[in-house]
Design a protein around this motif. Sequence first.
Motif, PDB file in Angstrom:
ATOM      1  N   GLU A   1       0.828  -1.202   0.000  1.00 26.74           N
ATOM      2  CA  GLU A   1       0.000   0.000   0.000  1.00 26.74           C
ATOM      3  C   GLU A   1       0.870   1.262   0.000  1.00 26.74           C
ATOM      4  O   GLU A   1       0.542   2.257  -0.657  1.00 26.74           O
ATOM      5  CB  GLU A   1      -0.950   0.018   1.195  1.00 26.74           C
ATOM      6  N   ALA A   2       1.997   1.220   0.708  1.00 27.06           N
ATOM      7  CA  ALA A   2       2.907   2.372   0.734  1.00 27.06           C
ATOM      8  C   ALA A   2       3.460   2.657  -0.660  1.00 27.06           C
ATOM      9  O   ALA A   2       3.503   3.813  -1.097  1.00 27.06           O
ATOM     10  CB  ALA A   2       4.042   2.131   1.723  1.00 27.06           C
ATOM     11  N   ILE A   3       3.856   1.611  -1.388  1.00 29.50           N
ATOM     12  CA  ILE A   3       4.361   1.796  -2.750  1.00 29.50           C
ATOM     13  C   ILE A   3       3.271   2.406  -3.633  1.00 29.50           C
ATOM     14  O   ILE A   3       3.516   3.326  -4.412  1.00 29.50           O
ATOM     15  CB  ILE A   3       4.855   0.454  -3.342  1.00 29.50           C
ATOM     16  N   GLY A   4       2.044   1.932  -3.496  1.00 34.89           N
ATOM     17  CA  GLY A   4       0.936   2.479  -4.273  1.00 34.89           C
ATOM     18  C   GLY A   4       0.695   3.947  -3.981  1.00 34.89           C
ATOM     19  O   GLY A   4       0.500   4.755  -4.898  1.00 34.89           O
ATOM     20  N   ALA A   5       0.713   4.316  -2.702  1.00 35.36           N
ATOM     21  CA  ALA A   5       0.492   5.710  -2.324  1.00 35.36           C
ATOM     22  C   ALA A   5       1.619   6.604  -2.833  1.00 35.36           C
ATOM     23  O   ALA A   5       1.374   7.709  -3.337  1.00 35.36           O
ATOM     24  CB  ALA A   5       0.372   5.821  -0.802  1.00 35.36           C
ATOM     25  N   LEU A   6       2.850   6.126  -2.744  1.00 36.66           N
ATOM     26  CA  LEU A   6       3.989   6.918  -3.224  1.00 36.66           C
ATOM     27  C   LEU A   6       3.950   7.091  -4.737  1.00 36.66           C
ATOM     28  O   LEU A   6       4.207   8.177  -5.257  1.00 36.66           O
ATOM     29  CB  LEU A   6       5.304   6.262  -2.799  1.00 36.66           C
ATOM     30  N   ARG A   7       3.621   6.041  -5.448  1.00 35.69           N
ATOM     31  CA  ARG A   7       3.536   6.148  -6.914  1.00 35.69           C
ATOM     32  C   ARG A   7       2.394   7.077  -7.325  1.00 35.69           C
ATOM     33  O   ARG A   7       2.512   7.834  -8.285  1.00 35.69           O
ATOM     34  CB  ARG A   7       3.396   4.760  -7.532  1.00 35.69           C
ATOM     35  N   SER A   8       1.298   7.038  -6.606  1.00 39.38           N
ATOM     36  CA  SER A   8       0.183   7.933  -6.891  1.00 39.38           C
ATOM     37  C   SER A   8       0.591   9.390  -6.654  1.00 39.38           C
ATOM     38  O   SER A   8       0.283  10.274  -7.460  1.00 39.38           O
ATOM     39  CB  SER A   8      -1.015   7.566  -6.012  1.00 39.38           C
ATOM     40  N   ALA A   9       1.298   9.641  -5.568  1.00 37.92           N
ATOM     41  CA  ALA A   9       1.733  11.004  -5.237  1.00 37.92           C
ATOM     42  C   ALA A   9       2.744  11.531  -6.248  1.00 37.92           C
ATOM     43  O   ALA A   9       2.656  12.697  -6.671  1.00 37.92           O
ATOM     44  CB  ALA A   9       2.327  11.032  -3.834  1.00 37.92           C
ATOM     45  N   THR A  10       3.695  10.697  -6.651  1.00 39.89           N
ATOM     46  CA  THR A  10       4.700  11.168  -7.604  1.00 39.89           C
ATOM     47  C   THR A  10       4.085  11.411  -8.976  1.00 39.89           C
ATOM     48  O   THR A  10       4.448  12.363  -9.668  1.00 39.89           O
ATOM     49  CB  THR A  10       5.886  10.194  -7.712  1.00 39.89           C
ATOM     50  N   ALA A  11       3.130  10.594  -9.386  1.00 33.25           N
ATOM     51  CA  ALA A  11       2.444  10.811 -10.665  1.00 33.25           C
ATOM     52  C   ALA A  11       1.648  12.111 -10.633  1.00 33.25           C
ATOM     53  O   ALA A  11       1.650  12.872 -11.605  1.00 33.25           O
ATOM     54  CB  ALA A  11       1.523   9.630 -10.983  1.00 33.25           C
ATOM     55  N   ALA A  12       0.985  12.399  -9.516  1.00 32.59           N
ATOM     56  CA  ALA A  12       0.218  13.639  -9.390  1.00 32.59           C
ATOM     57  C   ALA A  12       1.137  14.853  -9.414  1.00 32.59           C
ATOM     58  O   ALA A  12       0.819  15.870 -10.048  1.00 32.59           O
ATOM     59  CB  ALA A  12      -0.604  13.616  -8.103  1.00 32.59           C
TER      60      ALA A  12
ATOM     61  N   ALA B   1      10.676   9.369  -9.104  1.00 34.30           N
ATOM     62  CA  ALA B   1      10.475   7.950  -9.385  1.00 34.30           C
ATOM     63  C   ALA B   1      10.484   7.186  -8.069  1.00 34.30           C
ATOM     64  O   ALA B   1      11.216   7.531  -7.152  1.00 34.30           O
ATOM     65  CB  ALA B   1      11.580   7.426 -10.295  1.00 34.30           C
ATOM     66  N   VAL B   2       9.682   6.152  -8.002  1.00 32.19           N
ATOM     67  CA  VAL B   2       9.631   5.300  -6.819  1.00 32.19           C
ATOM     68  C   VAL B   2      10.224   3.956  -7.188  1.00 32.19           C
ATOM     69  O   VAL B   2       9.747   3.291  -8.101  1.00 32.19           O
ATOM     70  CB  VAL B   2       8.181   5.111  -6.317  1.00 32.19           C
ATOM     71  N   SER B   3      11.282   3.589  -6.508  1.00 33.51           N
ATOM     72  CA  SER B   3      11.891   2.277  -6.702  1.00 33.51           C
ATOM     73  C   SER B   3      11.690   1.490  -5.430  1.00 33.51           C
ATOM     74  O   SER B   3      11.949   1.991  -4.339  1.00 33.51           O
ATOM     75  CB  SER B   3      13.394   2.412  -6.973  1.00 33.51           C
ATOM     76  N   SER B   4      11.218   0.289  -5.564  1.00 36.90           N
ATOM     77  CA  SER B   4      10.998  -0.524  -4.372  1.00 36.90           C
ATOM     78  C   SER B   4      12.126  -1.530  -4.222  1.00 36.90           C
ATOM     79  O   SER B   4      12.579  -2.120  -5.186  1.00 36.90           O
ATOM     80  CB  SER B   4       9.651  -1.234  -4.453  1.00 36.90           C
ATOM     81  N   MET B   5      12.581  -1.654  -3.023  1.00 37.04           N
ATOM     82  CA  MET B   5      13.625  -2.617  -2.699  1.00 37.04           C
ATOM     83  C   MET B   5      13.189  -3.396  -1.469  1.00 37.04           C
ATOM     84  O   MET B   5      13.644  -3.126  -0.362  1.00 37.04           O
ATOM     85  CB  MET B   5      14.952  -1.902  -2.431  1.00 37.04           C
ATOM     86  N   PRO B   6      12.246  -4.327  -1.633  1.00 35.63           N
ATOM     87  CA  PRO B   6      11.775  -5.060  -0.456  1.00 35.63           C
ATOM     88  C   PRO B   6      12.861  -5.993   0.063  1.00 35.63           C
ATOM     89  O   PRO B   6      13.320  -6.883  -0.639  1.00 35.63           O
ATOM     90  CB  PRO B   6      10.571  -5.840  -0.983  1.00 35.63           C
ATOM     91  N   VAL B   7      13.302  -5.727   1.235  1.00 35.65           N
ATOM     92  CA  VAL B   7      14.318  -6.559   1.873  1.00 35.65           C
ATOM     93  C   VAL B   7      13.905  -6.800   3.314  1.00 35.65           C
ATOM     94  O   VAL B   7      13.186  -6.010   3.909  1.00 35.65           O
ATOM     95  CB  VAL B   7      15.715  -5.901   1.843  1.00 35.65           C
ATOM     96  N   ASP B   8      14.349  -7.896   3.833  1.00 37.27           N
ATOM     97  CA  ASP B   8      14.128  -8.159   5.244  1.00 37.27           C
ATOM     98  C   ASP B   8      15.239  -7.483   6.032  1.00 37.27           C
ATOM     99  O   ASP B   8      16.415  -7.794   5.843  1.00 37.27           O
ATOM    100  CB  ASP B   8      14.145  -9.666   5.525  1.00 37.27           C
ATOM    101  N   VAL B   9      14.874  -6.540   6.864  1.00 39.41           N
ATOM    102  CA  VAL B   9      15.843  -5.832   7.676  1.00 39.41           C
ATOM    103  C   VAL B   9      15.516  -6.124   9.134  1.00 39.41           C
ATOM    104  O   VAL B   9      14.388  -5.903   9.580  1.00 39.41           O
ATOM    105  CB  VAL B   9      15.788  -4.312   7.420  1.00 39.41           C
ATOM    106  N   ALA B  10      16.493  -6.637   9.833  1.00 40.38           N
ATOM    107  CA  ALA B  10      16.294  -6.916  11.253  1.00 40.38           C
ATOM    108  C   ALA B  10      16.535  -5.628  12.035  1.00 40.38           C
ATOM    109  O   ALA B  10      17.623  -5.077  12.005  1.00 40.38           O
ATOM    110  CB  ALA B  10      17.245  -8.000  11.717  1.00 40.38           C
TER     111      ALA B  10
END
Length: 129
Positions: free
Chosen positions: A72-83, A93-102
Amino acid sequence: PDSAVAAAAEEVEAGAREGHGLLHWPRLRPAAFVCPVRVLWRARVDAPGVTDEPGPETAVVWLHVHCEAWAEAIGALRSATAAADAAGLGFAAVSSMPVDVATFELVGTKAHSNLLGLIAMMQEGGAEG
């Protein structure tokens, strides 16, 4: 006051200062909350595909969100940057880097000694990962 602001700005640009905020879907009333975020400004050289060649100023900001809110965060960020781009406010631009961070937080009277013990264990190879 101005020198303190300038010093803080230098820390932000160097990636030495972290901020916290709340992410919402853009243009929705009432505001639609997505999740809390940690914000860290990164230097240009850390950005994949960004060079130090002269050109438009480029900023890279890392937003850390909880894994359950990631999509949902990626969707909101992409919507905001497009607007913003459509309104002529600039391109992002929004680049997603899903990683497990402890991550963990040590609090209390033994926090310092516990942190030292954890670091020692990791240096000895006692922690996997």
